[in-house]
Design a protein around this motif. Structure first.
Motif, PDB file in Angstrom:
ATOM      1  N   ALA A 165       0.826  -1.220   0.000  1.00 28.71           N
ATOM      2  CA  ALA A 165       0.000   0.000   0.000  1.00 28.71           C
ATOM      3  C   ALA A 165       0.854   1.262   0.000  1.00 28.71           C
ATOM      4  O   ALA A 165       0.417   2.311  -0.487  1.00 28.71           O
ATOM      5  N   SER A 166       2.083   1.171   0.531  1.00 26.49           N
ATOM      6  CA  SER A 166       2.939   2.365   0.611  1.00 26.49           C
ATOM      7  C   SER A 166       3.742   2.603  -0.660  1.00 26.49           C
ATOM      8  O   SER A 166       4.316   3.681  -0.837  1.00 26.49           O
ATOM      9  N   LEU A 167       3.803   1.629  -1.548  1.00 20.48           N
ATOM     10  CA  LEU A 167       4.729   1.718  -2.674  1.00 20.48           C
ATOM     11  C   LEU A 167       4.298   2.681  -3.785  1.00 20.48           C
ATOM     12  O   LEU A 167       5.161   3.349  -4.366  1.00 20.48           O
ATOM     13  N   PRO A 168       3.009   2.791  -4.133  1.00 20.54           N
ATOM     14  CA  PRO A 168       2.670   3.746  -5.199  1.00 20.54           C
ATOM     15  C   PRO A 168       3.119   5.171  -4.897  1.00 20.54           C
ATOM     16  O   PRO A 168       3.676   5.849  -5.770  1.00 20.54           O
ATOM     17  N   ALA A 169       2.913   5.623  -3.668  1.00 25.82           N
ATOM     18  CA  ALA A 169       3.333   6.978  -3.302  1.00 25.82           C
ATOM     19  C   ALA A 169       4.852   7.109  -3.336  1.00 25.82           C
ATOM     20  O   ALA A 169       5.384   8.144  -3.759  1.00 25.82           O
ATOM     21  N   LEU A 170       5.563   6.062  -2.888  1.00 23.67           N
ATOM     22  CA  LEU A 170       7.023   6.107  -2.916  1.00 23.67           C
ATOM     23  C   LEU A 170       7.534   6.170  -4.348  1.00 23.67           C
ATOM     24  O   LEU A 170       8.433   6.962  -4.670  1.00 23.67           O
ATOM     25  N   ARG A 171       6.970   5.343  -5.222  1.00 25.11           N
ATOM     26  CA  ARG A 171       7.403   5.371  -6.624  1.00 25.11           C
ATOM     27  C   ARG A 171       7.160   6.743  -7.238  1.00 25.11           C
ATOM     28  O   ARG A 171       8.013   7.274  -7.966  1.00 25.11           O
ATOM     29  N   GLU A 172       6.003   7.326  -6.958  1.00 24.79           N
ATOM     30  CA  GLU A 172       5.682   8.648  -7.499  1.00 24.79           C
ATOM     31  C   GLU A 172       6.690   9.685  -7.022  1.00 24.79           C
ATOM     32  O   GLU A 172       7.184  10.502  -7.801  1.00 24.79           O
ATOM     33  N   ARG A 173       7.003   9.640  -5.733  1.00 23.54           N
ATOM     34  CA  ARG A 173       7.928  10.623  -5.165  1.00 23.54           C
ATOM     35  C   ARG A 173       9.330  10.466  -5.726  1.00 23.54           C
ATOM     36  O   ARG A 173      10.040  11.460  -5.921  1.00 23.54           O
ATOM     37  N   LEU A 174       9.745   9.217  -6.004  1.00 24.85           N
ATOM     38  CA  LEU A 174      11.101   8.968  -6.484  1.00 24.85           C
ATOM     39  C   LEU A 174      11.207   8.927  -8.009  1.00 24.85           C
ATOM     40  O   LEU A 174      12.292   8.716  -8.548  1.00 24.85           O
ATOM     41  N   GLY A 175      10.090   9.119  -8.701  1.00 25.85           N
ATOM     42  CA  GLY A 175      10.123   9.145 -10.160  1.00 25.85           C
ATOM     43  C   GLY A 175      10.370   7.796 -10.786  1.00 25.85           C
ATOM     44  O   GLY A 175      11.148   7.663 -11.741  1.00 25.85           O
ATOM     45  N   VAL A 176       9.691   6.773 -10.262  1.00 22.16           N
ATOM     46  CA  VAL A 176       9.885   5.395 -10.711  1.00 22.16           C
ATOM     47  C   VAL A 176       8.554   4.829 -11.189  1.00 22.16           C
ATOM     48  O   VAL A 176       7.503   5.122 -10.617  1.00 22.16           O
ATOM     49  N   VAL A 177       8.597   3.992 -12.227  1.00 20.77           N
ATOM     50  CA  VAL A 177       7.407   3.366 -12.797  1.00 20.77           C
ATOM     51  C   VAL A 177       7.532   1.849 -12.649  1.00 20.77           C
ATOM     52  O   VAL A 177       8.608   1.276 -12.882  1.00 20.77           O
ATOM     53  N   ALA A 178       6.441   1.185 -12.259  1.00 14.82           N
ATOM     54  CA  ALA A 178       6.408  -0.278 -12.134  1.00 14.82           C
ATOM     55  C   ALA A 178       5.395  -0.841 -13.116  1.00 14.82           C
ATOM     56  O   ALA A 178       4.231  -0.423 -13.130  1.00 14.82           O
ATOM     57  N   THR A 179       5.820  -1.811 -13.912  1.00 16.35           N
ATOM     58  CA  THR A 179       4.958  -2.431 -14.909  1.00 16.35           C
ATOM     59  C   THR A 179       4.875  -3.927 -14.656  1.00 16.35           C
ATOM     60  O   THR A 179       5.911  -4.613 -14.689  1.00 16.35           O
ATOM     61  N   PRO A 180       3.684  -4.472 -14.379  1.00 14.59           N
ATOM     62  CA  PRO A 180       3.568  -5.925 -14.151  1.00 14.59           C
ATOM     63  C   PRO A 180       3.878  -6.706 -15.417  1.00 14.59           C
ATOM     64  O   PRO A 180       3.504  -6.311 -16.520  1.00 14.59           O
ATOM     65  N   GLU A 181       4.574  -7.824 -15.250  1.00 13.74           N
ATOM     66  CA  GLU A 181       4.930  -8.700 -16.366  1.00 13.74           C
ATOM     67  C   GLU A 181       4.924 -10.149 -15.882  1.00 13.74           C
ATOM     68  O   GLU A 181       4.840 -10.416 -14.682  1.00 13.74           O
ATOM     69  N   VAL A 182       5.019 -11.066 -16.811  1.00 11.86           N
ATOM     70  CA  VAL A 182       5.320 -12.466 -16.499  1.00 11.86           C
ATOM     71  C   VAL A 182       6.599 -12.792 -17.234  1.00 11.86           C
ATOM     72  O   VAL A 182       6.676 -12.669 -18.464  1.00 11.86           O
ATOM     73  N   ILE A 183       7.636 -13.178 -16.500  1.00 10.61           N
ATOM     74  CA  ILE A 183       8.961 -13.413 -17.071  1.00 10.61           C
ATOM     75  C   ILE A 183       9.406 -14.816 -16.692  1.00 10.61           C
ATOM     76  O   ILE A 183       9.469 -15.157 -15.515  1.00 10.61           O
ATOM     77  N   GLY A 184       9.652 -15.632 -17.684  1.00  4.01           N
ATOM     78  CA  GLY A 184      10.032 -17.018 -17.419  1.00  4.01           C
ATOM     79  C   GLY A 184       8.940 -17.790 -16.704  1.00  4.01           C
ATOM     80  O   GLY A 184       9.228 -18.733 -15.960  1.00  4.01           O
ATOM     81  N   GLY A 185       7.684 -17.395 -16.908  1.00  2.00           N
ATOM     82  CA  GLY A 185       6.568 -18.047 -16.246  1.00  2.00           C
ATOM     83  C   GLY A 185       6.354 -17.598 -14.811  1.00  2.00           C
ATOM     84  O   GLY A 185       5.497 -18.158 -14.111  1.00  2.00           O
ATOM     85  N   VAL A 186       7.089 -16.586 -14.367  1.00  3.60           N
ATOM     86  CA  VAL A 186       7.026 -16.111 -12.988  1.00  3.60           C
ATOM     87  C   VAL A 186       6.476 -14.685 -12.974  1.00  3.60           C
ATOM     88  O   VAL A 186       6.889 -13.850 -13.796  1.00  3.60           O
ATOM     89  N   ARG A 187       5.565 -14.419 -12.049  1.00  2.00           N
ATOM     90  CA  ARG A 187       5.048 -13.055 -11.928  1.00  2.00           C
ATOM     91  C   ARG A 187       6.176 -12.105 -11.555  1.00  2.00           C
ATOM     92  O   ARG A 187       6.988 -12.403 -10.674  1.00  2.00           O
ATOM     93  N   ALA A 188       6.226 -10.950 -12.236  1.00  3.01           N
ATOM     94  CA  ALA A 188       7.341 -10.025 -12.039  1.00  3.01           C
ATOM     95  C   ALA A 188       6.873  -8.604 -12.312  1.00  3.01           C
ATOM     96  O   ALA A 188       5.748  -8.361 -12.774  1.00  3.01           O
ATOM     97  N   TRP A 189       7.750  -7.665 -11.993  1.00  5.48           N
ATOM     98  CA  TRP A 189       7.538  -6.255 -12.288  1.00  5.48           C
ATOM     99  C   TRP A 189       8.794  -5.710 -12.939  1.00  5.48           C
ATOM    100  O   TRP A 189       9.913  -6.049 -12.526  1.00  5.48           O
ATOM    101  N   ILE A 190       8.613  -4.863 -13.953  1.00  7.40           N
ATOM    102  CA  ILE A 190       9.711  -4.086 -14.511  1.00  7.40           C
ATOM    103  C   ILE A 190       9.685  -2.738 -13.797  1.00  7.40           C
ATOM    104  O   ILE A 190       8.712  -1.983 -13.905  1.00  7.40           O
ATOM    105  N   ILE A 191      10.743  -2.465 -13.047  1.00  6.54           N
ATOM    106  CA  ILE A 191      10.840  -1.235 -12.265  1.00  6.54           C
ATOM    107  C   ILE A 191      11.886  -0.354 -12.935  1.00  6.54           C
ATOM    108  O   ILE A 191      13.026  -0.784 -13.137  1.00  6.54           O
ATOM    109  N   ALA A 192      11.515   0.874 -13.289  1.00  6.08           N
ATOM    110  CA  ALA A 192      12.461   1.717 -14.024  1.00  6.08           C
ATOM    111  C   ALA A 192      12.238   3.184 -13.680  1.00  6.08           C
ATOM    112  O   ALA A 192      11.105   3.600 -13.370  1.00  6.08           O
TER     113      ALA A 192
END
Length: 371
Positions: A98-125
């Motif tokens: 619950a705390s992460l969306p605000a932190l990402r916004e403040r730090l200028g970071v974007v998280a995109t959900p993905e499935v990588i190698g059959g495993v749930r993942a996020w691309i954080i950039a």
């Protein structure tokens, strides 16, 4: 490391403790005599009861973290069975996520959900990736003692690395006990690593993680080498749980001083048993300190003077050096276990990630992957 509860419970500000009054000369003389008598033969060291002040040599932000009380039930959780484990883990993960969306916004970071190698993942950039890092990719393995931080809750460290290091990061949700003991987590890590190798050159990549994530980073290198899979250009295991047995000086020297893990006899021994599911804890895939570390990539390790895993970290550093691996060790004043993850505004947090980013920049290539 029960990072979900640690972050949820960490106070924004905490008062530092005043140092104890200096002992008078007669008091010290009595203490000196008693300690000399208690330690007049070879054997274990006996020390008096101590009250250790918060160091004035660190930032006010880190002083607040050092002064904070133990965070129960993070360090001493003892659920009665699988259902209670999952309920506790789920509650703490929800708080952190619950705390992460605000932190990402403040730090200028974007998280995109993905499935990588059959495993749930996020691309954080970061919103803007520097030109030098556009052909670079990091893989992040989250901490949590093999039981905590499922789902998005496990991406905190990846957010900090993306923000302060300006790298694109894959962070993934590996399976954990009690439903999925070893080797599920390592199978997922291997699947993600193999998939990442289809996305970027290995010489442009690094793997990093803290605590359990640090131990798994080392174990992943051993497994990839054994299976003939390419290794990354560098790794960054932070205060790695590289030995699941209670072996190492700081397990006792820093017991009750580390205000994060506190004692191996808290939840750590129970989490290790859950993960190992009856396997020998000295199996190098569980405790990579017992493996052959020759040929591993250049490594940067991070710990603190109050860290219960200080010995895990320095033993790993020495074994890497003995194996001929380039290894850098950074030890921060006063830090308990992984406290560089607690406050993104602490100067020490930025310094930790700045040091890691500089080490990775030195070793990672920049050429575009072949199309």
């Amino acid at each position: 490391m029960a990072l979900a509860l640690l972050l949820a419970a960490a106070p924004a500000h905490a008062q530092t403790q005043a140092p104890p009054p200096a002992a008078s000369a007669p008091d010290f003389a009595r203490l000196e005599a008693a300690q000399s008598a208690a330690n007049d033969k070879p054997g274990p060291r006996t020390v008096p009861g101590r009250r250790i002040p918060v160091p004035g040599t660190v930032s006010p932000e880190l002083q607040a973290a050092i002064a904070a009380p133990y965070r129960s039930p993070a360090w001493n959780a003892d659920p009665a069975g699988p259902a209670e484990w999952k309920a506790l883990v789920g509650r703490l993960a929800a708080q952190t996520a619950a705390s992460l969306p605000a932190l990402r916004e403040r730090l200028g970071v974007v998280a995109t959900p993905e499935v990588i190698g059959g495993v749930r993942a996020w691309i954080i950039a970061p919103r803007e990736v520097p030109e030098r890092n556009r052909n670079r990719l990091l893989v992040h393995i989250h901490g949590g003692g093999y039981v905590y931080n499922p789902g998005e809750a496990g991406t905190l460290e990846a957010v900090l690395m993306a923000a302060f290091g300006k790298f694109t990061v894959i962070s993934f949700d590996y399976r954990m006990p009690p439903d999925a003991p070893y080797p599920a987590a390592m199978d997922d890590a291997m699947a993600v690593w193999k998939a990442a190798l289809t996305l970027q050159r290995p010489e442009n990549m690094a793997v990093f993680g803290t605590s359990t994530g640090g131990g798994m980073t080392l174990a992943l290198m051993l497994r990839a080498r054994q299976e003939g899979v390419s290794l990354p250009a560098a790794i960054a295991p932070g205060t790695p749980w590289s030995d699941l047995t209670e072996t190492g000086d700081s397990y006792k020297a820093n017991e009750w001083l580390d205000n994060v893990l506190v004692s191996y006899d808290g939840y750590l021994n129970r989490a290790a048993a859950l993960y190992a599911a009856g396997r020998d804890l000295k199996d190098p895939q569980l405790s990579p300190i017992y493996g052959d570390l020759r040929g591993l990539p250049p490594t940067i390790l991070t710990t603190g003077t109050r860290d219960l895993f200080l010995s895990n970290t320095v033993r790993t550093h020495r074994k890497l050096r003995q194996a001929g691996v380039e290894a850098s060790l950074q030890v921060f004043e006063g830090m308990s276990h992984a406290q560089y993850l607690f406050d993104p505004d602490a100067p020490e947090t930025r310094e930790v990630f700045g040091e890691i980013a500089a080490f990775l920049d030195k070793h990672l290539g920049t050429e575009r992957a072949p199309q």
